[in-house]
Design a protein around this motif. Structure first.
Motif, PDB file in Angstrom:
ATOM      1  N   PHE A   1       1.158  -5.678   6.205  1.00 46.73           N
ATOM      2  CA  PHE A   1       1.232  -5.160   4.855  1.00 46.73           C
ATOM      3  C   PHE A   1       2.500  -4.325   4.738  1.00 46.73           C
ATOM      4  O   PHE A   1       3.048  -3.846   5.737  1.00 46.73           O
ATOM      5  CB  PHE A   1      -0.003  -4.309   4.502  1.00 46.73           C
ATOM      6  CG  PHE A   1      -0.136  -3.071   5.338  1.00 46.73           C
ATOM      7  CD1 PHE A   1       0.367  -1.850   4.909  1.00 46.73           C
ATOM      8  CD2 PHE A   1      -0.784  -3.096   6.578  1.00 46.73           C
ATOM      9  CE1 PHE A   1       0.245  -0.692   5.669  1.00 46.73           C
ATOM     10  CE2 PHE A   1      -0.921  -1.964   7.353  1.00 46.73           C
ATOM     11  CZ  PHE A   1      -0.405  -0.757   6.896  1.00 46.73           C
ATOM     12  N   LEU A   2       2.980  -4.169   3.529  1.00 51.11           N
ATOM     13  CA  LEU A   2       4.149  -3.346   3.263  1.00 51.11           C
ATOM     14  C   LEU A   2       3.695  -1.969   2.815  1.00 51.11           C
ATOM     15  O   LEU A   2       2.826  -1.843   1.932  1.00 51.11           O
ATOM     16  CB  LEU A   2       5.025  -3.982   2.178  1.00 51.11           C
ATOM     17  CG  LEU A   2       5.744  -5.282   2.584  1.00 51.11           C
ATOM     18  CD1 LEU A   2       6.412  -5.907   1.348  1.00 51.11           C
ATOM     19  CD2 LEU A   2       6.767  -5.012   3.675  1.00 51.11           C
ATOM     20  N   LEU A   3       4.269  -0.944   3.422  1.00 54.50           N
ATOM     21  CA  LEU A   3       3.898   0.426   3.094  1.00 54.50           C
ATOM     22  C   LEU A   3       5.025   1.080   2.298  1.00 54.50           C
ATOM     23  O   LEU A   3       6.181   1.064   2.727  1.00 54.50           O
ATOM     24  CB  LEU A   3       3.622   1.218   4.365  1.00 54.50           C
ATOM     25  CG  LEU A   3       3.141   2.658   4.151  1.00 54.50           C
ATOM     26  CD1 LEU A   3       1.763   2.668   3.513  1.00 54.50           C
ATOM     27  CD2 LEU A   3       3.104   3.425   5.480  1.00 54.50           C
ATOM     28  N   ASP A   4       4.678   1.650   1.154  1.00 54.50           N
ATOM     29  CA  ASP A   4       5.612   2.426   0.350  1.00 54.50           C
ATOM     30  C   ASP A   4       5.260   3.898   0.493  1.00 54.50           C
ATOM     31  O   ASP A   4       4.080   4.259   0.567  1.00 54.50           O
ATOM     32  CB  ASP A   4       5.533   2.032  -1.128  1.00 54.50           C
ATOM     33  CG  ASP A   4       6.020   0.601  -1.349  1.00 54.50           C
ATOM     34  OD1 ASP A   4       6.918   0.163  -0.614  1.00 54.50           O
ATOM     35  OD2 ASP A   4       5.478  -0.068  -2.257  1.00 54.50           O
TER      36      ASP A   4
ATOM     37  N   ARG B   1       2.490  -4.265  11.020  1.00 58.42           N
ATOM     38  CA  ARG B   1       1.673  -5.376  11.507  1.00 58.42           C
ATOM     39  C   ARG B   1       0.350  -4.852  12.063  1.00 58.42           C
ATOM     40  O   ARG B   1       0.278  -3.773  12.641  1.00 58.42           O
ATOM     41  CB  ARG B   1       2.425  -6.176  12.577  1.00 58.42           C
ATOM     42  CG  ARG B   1       1.599  -7.313  13.147  1.00 58.42           C
ATOM     43  CD  ARG B   1       2.368  -8.369  13.876  1.00 58.42           C
ATOM     44  NE  ARG B   1       1.455  -9.395  14.357  1.00 58.42           N
ATOM     45  CZ  ARG B   1       0.960 -10.370  13.606  1.00 58.42           C
ATOM     46  NH1 ARG B   1       1.324 -10.459  12.333  1.00 58.42           N
ATOM     47  NH2 ARG B   1       0.126 -11.264  14.111  1.00 58.42           N
ATOM     48  N   ILE B   2      -0.701  -5.642  11.880  1.00 59.62           N
ATOM     49  CA  ILE B   2      -2.020  -5.362  12.438  1.00 59.62           C
ATOM     50  C   ILE B   2      -2.384  -6.494  13.390  1.00 59.62           C
ATOM     51  O   ILE B   2      -2.324  -7.675  13.017  1.00 59.62           O
ATOM     52  CB  ILE B   2      -3.107  -5.273  11.351  1.00 59.62           C
ATOM     53  CG1 ILE B   2      -2.719  -4.269  10.269  1.00 59.62           C
ATOM     54  CG2 ILE B   2      -4.455  -4.933  11.969  1.00 59.62           C
ATOM     55  CD1 ILE B   2      -2.828  -2.846  10.678  1.00 59.62           C
ATOM     56  N   ASP B   3      -2.735  -6.166  14.624  1.00 58.11           N
ATOM     57  CA  ASP B   3      -3.263  -7.145  15.571  1.00 58.11           C
ATOM     58  C   ASP B   3      -4.725  -6.817  15.864  1.00 58.11           C
ATOM     59  O   ASP B   3      -5.087  -5.641  16.023  1.00 58.11           O
ATOM     60  CB  ASP B   3      -2.482  -7.124  16.893  1.00 58.11           C
ATOM     61  CG  ASP B   3      -1.104  -7.742  16.763  1.00 58.11           C
ATOM     62  OD1 ASP B   3      -0.933  -8.620  15.906  1.00 58.11           O
ATOM     63  OD2 ASP B   3      -0.201  -7.326  17.521  1.00 58.11           O
ATOM     64  N   ILE B   4      -5.546  -7.835  15.964  1.00 56.60           N
ATOM     65  CA  ILE B   4      -6.949  -7.686  16.351  1.00 56.60           C
ATOM     66  C   ILE B   4      -7.101  -8.141  17.798  1.00 56.60           C
ATOM     67  O   ILE B   4      -6.696  -9.257  18.155  1.00 56.60           O
ATOM     68  CB  ILE B   4      -7.879  -8.525  15.451  1.00 56.60           C
ATOM     69  CG1 ILE B   4      -7.730  -8.090  13.987  1.00 56.60           C
ATOM     70  CG2 ILE B   4      -9.325  -8.412  15.915  1.00 56.60           C
ATOM     71  CD1 ILE B   4      -8.199  -6.681  13.699  1.00 56.60           C
ATOM     72  N   GLN B   5      -7.671  -7.265  18.629  1.00 59.32           N
ATOM     73  CA  GLN B   5      -7.919  -7.587  20.033  1.00 59.32           C
ATOM     74  C   GLN B   5      -9.417  -7.770  20.258  1.00 59.32           C
ATOM     75  O   GLN B   5     -10.204  -6.906  19.882  1.00 59.32           O
ATOM     76  CB  GLN B   5      -7.429  -6.461  20.955  1.00 59.32           C
ATOM     77  CG  GLN B   5      -5.935  -6.266  20.964  1.00 59.32           C
ATOM     78  CD  GLN B   5      -5.512  -5.162  21.916  1.00 59.32           C
ATOM     79  OE1 GLN B   5      -4.338  -5.019  22.239  1.00 59.32           O
ATOM     80  NE2 GLN B   5      -6.459  -4.365  22.378  1.00 59.32           N
TER      81      GLN B   5
ATOM     82  N   LEU C   1       0.854  -1.186   0.000  1.00 54.27           N
ATOM     83  CA  LEU C   1       0.000   0.000   0.000  1.00 54.27           C
ATOM     84  C   LEU C   1       0.889   1.235   0.000  1.00 54.27           C
ATOM     85  O   LEU C   1       2.078   1.158   0.344  1.00 54.27           O
ATOM     86  CB  LEU C   1      -0.918   0.015   1.220  1.00 54.27           C
ATOM     87  CG  LEU C   1      -1.992  -1.072   1.286  1.00 54.27           C
ATOM     88  CD1 LEU C   1      -2.631  -1.092   2.663  1.00 54.27           C
ATOM     89  CD2 LEU C   1      -3.056  -0.820   0.218  1.00 54.27           C
ATOM     90  N   ASN C   2       0.303   2.368  -0.367  1.00 50.69           N
ATOM     91  CA  ASN C   2       1.038   3.629  -0.384  1.00 50.69           C
ATOM     92  C   ASN C   2       0.484   4.572   0.673  1.00 50.69           C
ATOM     93  O   ASN C   2      -0.702   4.493   1.042  1.00 50.69           O
ATOM     94  CB  ASN C   2       0.934   4.293  -1.765  1.00 50.69           C
ATOM     95  CG  ASN C   2       1.602   3.475  -2.845  1.00 50.69           C
ATOM     96  OD1 ASN C   2       2.763   3.080  -2.696  1.00 50.69           O
ATOM     97  ND2 ASN C   2       0.881   3.215  -3.932  1.00 50.69           N
TER      98      ASN C   2
END
Length: 375
Positions: free
Chosen positions: A371-374, A356-360, A279-280
């Motif tokens: 996801f990779l951020l550009d 990283r995304i964590d769901i609580q 994603l950008n």
């Protein structure tokens, strides 16, 4: 384009201030005040403007503080009678944002006479909040100031009652931190107890924010508060306590979650789906969360998501965002959707790398992805 916030203190406001102070005290050196207050004002930011006007007030109001406070009080507009926040200078007198430098003047010059200084703040806060100005009194005269605040708990003005809570917040944004109350907030708890059912929503919201301040340093105190004051609470108090709990709910504090009936872990499974791997900055991140219940009981769930932002040095910093609050029916499968903006804001910059995304769910991590951020 919106008007810059700093322009709330502008030349017209300064000139009106000089006019009303001269009306209250004919000996006031209005030209000197305006010359000093207006010098380079346009180039200054908001706080610097307030401080420069306060400097000009110090230079031109009477040296005797009681006399100076009386001049300020005589120049004020009639007191507000309700919760209204639209204060402004009018032909009747001073109100609105000029109250910031007026309060600063009282905080500077009134510390040697706290009784007179607090009386002046009592008058001023009914025209503009003086939550910043009262804090030096709490630092230098804590016992006297807390006793005075206790005496204001039943004041007919909601602005005075709100000041009791807002002015004594340990970590008031933009305000002087009250380190002794950060270390030990118990002296303000009787004030909050008396105000949490105040008829004014304006006052109650301040109590919630004060409790949330305390939660940042003493979560057990707020957990104790919830366990004592939430059972049997009416809708009005529950709303206050929910707002007061927001930081600890996001952090997954077990006692606070339990107090709200959210203490049980998810009985079932959770699966997070994210869009393509890259994603950008400026994109919107689509989160799709699938929950599957393996229970025969209804499950109340508070679900938040944690974004581990990449910092400039390559390390990561977690930030909790509000997700969903729901009841998962027995054996139900539910899909939840949310979009998260990756647009930079003043409080957050984005750097390239794996986020990283964590769901609580009820404070426990139940799913995740990355996801990779550009840039």
């Amino acid at each position: 384009m919106a008007e810059p916030f700093k322009n709330l203190i502008n030349p017209a406001v300064v000139q009106s201030c000089g006019e009303h102070l001269q009306r209250a005290w004919p000996g006031f050196e209005r030209p000197r005040f305006e010359q000093q207050a207006l010098h380079g004002l346009e180039d200054l930011e908001m706080k610097a403007r307030a401080m420069q006007v306060a400097d000009a007030l110090e230079a031109t109001l009477p040296r005797d503080f009681d006399h100076a406070a009386s001049v300020v009080e005589a120049a004020l507009a009639p007191a507000a009678t309700g919760d209204e926040l639209g204060f402004a200078i009018s032909p009747a007198g001073l109100a609105g944002w000029i109250g910031w430098p007026l309060g600063e003047f009282i905080a500077r010059r009134g510390l040697d006479d706290p009784k007179r200084g607090l009386a002046a703040l009592h008058a001023l806060t009914q025209r503009f909040t003086v939550e910043f100005a009262i804090r030096p009194f709490l630092v230098h005269h804590p016992d006297f100031t807390l006793a005075t605040l206790t005496g204001w708990l039943r004041d007919p003005s909601p602005h005075v009652r709100r000041l009791v809570s807002e002015g004594s917040r340990p970590r008031l944004p933009w305000g002087l931190q009250i380190k002794q109350l950060i270390r030990d907030p118990r002296p303000t708890l009787p004030l909050l107890r008396a105000l949490q059912d105040d008829p004014s929503a304006y006052v109650r919201r301040s109590v919630a924010n004060h409790l949330n301040d305390i939660a940042k340093d003493h979560p057990s105190i707020v957990a104790d508060w919830l366990e004592s004051h939430l059972p049997g609470a009416d809708a009005q108090r529950r709303q206050l306590l929910r707002h007061a709990s927001r930081t600890l709910l996001k952090q997954g504090d077990r006692r606070v979650l339990s107090a709200w009936g959210l203490g049980q872990p998810l009985a079932g499974s959770a699966r997070l789906r994210l869009p393509g791997p890259r994603l950008n900055v400026g994109d919107r991140l689509a989160l799709s969360l699938t929950l599957v219940s393996e229970s025969d009981q209804v499950q109340p769930l508070a679900i938040d998501y944690v974004v581990h932002h990449v910092k400039a040095n390559g390390s990561t910093s977690p930030k909790v965002f509000k997700g969903w609050k729901l009841e998962l029916a027995p054996r139900e499968e539910k899909v939840l959707l949310k979009h998260h903006s990756l647009k930079p804001v003043t409080t957050r910059s984005y750097h390239p790398g794996e986020h990283r995304i964590d769901i609580q769910a009820n404070g426990q991590v139940v799913a995740g992805g990355s996801f990779l951020l550009d840039t």
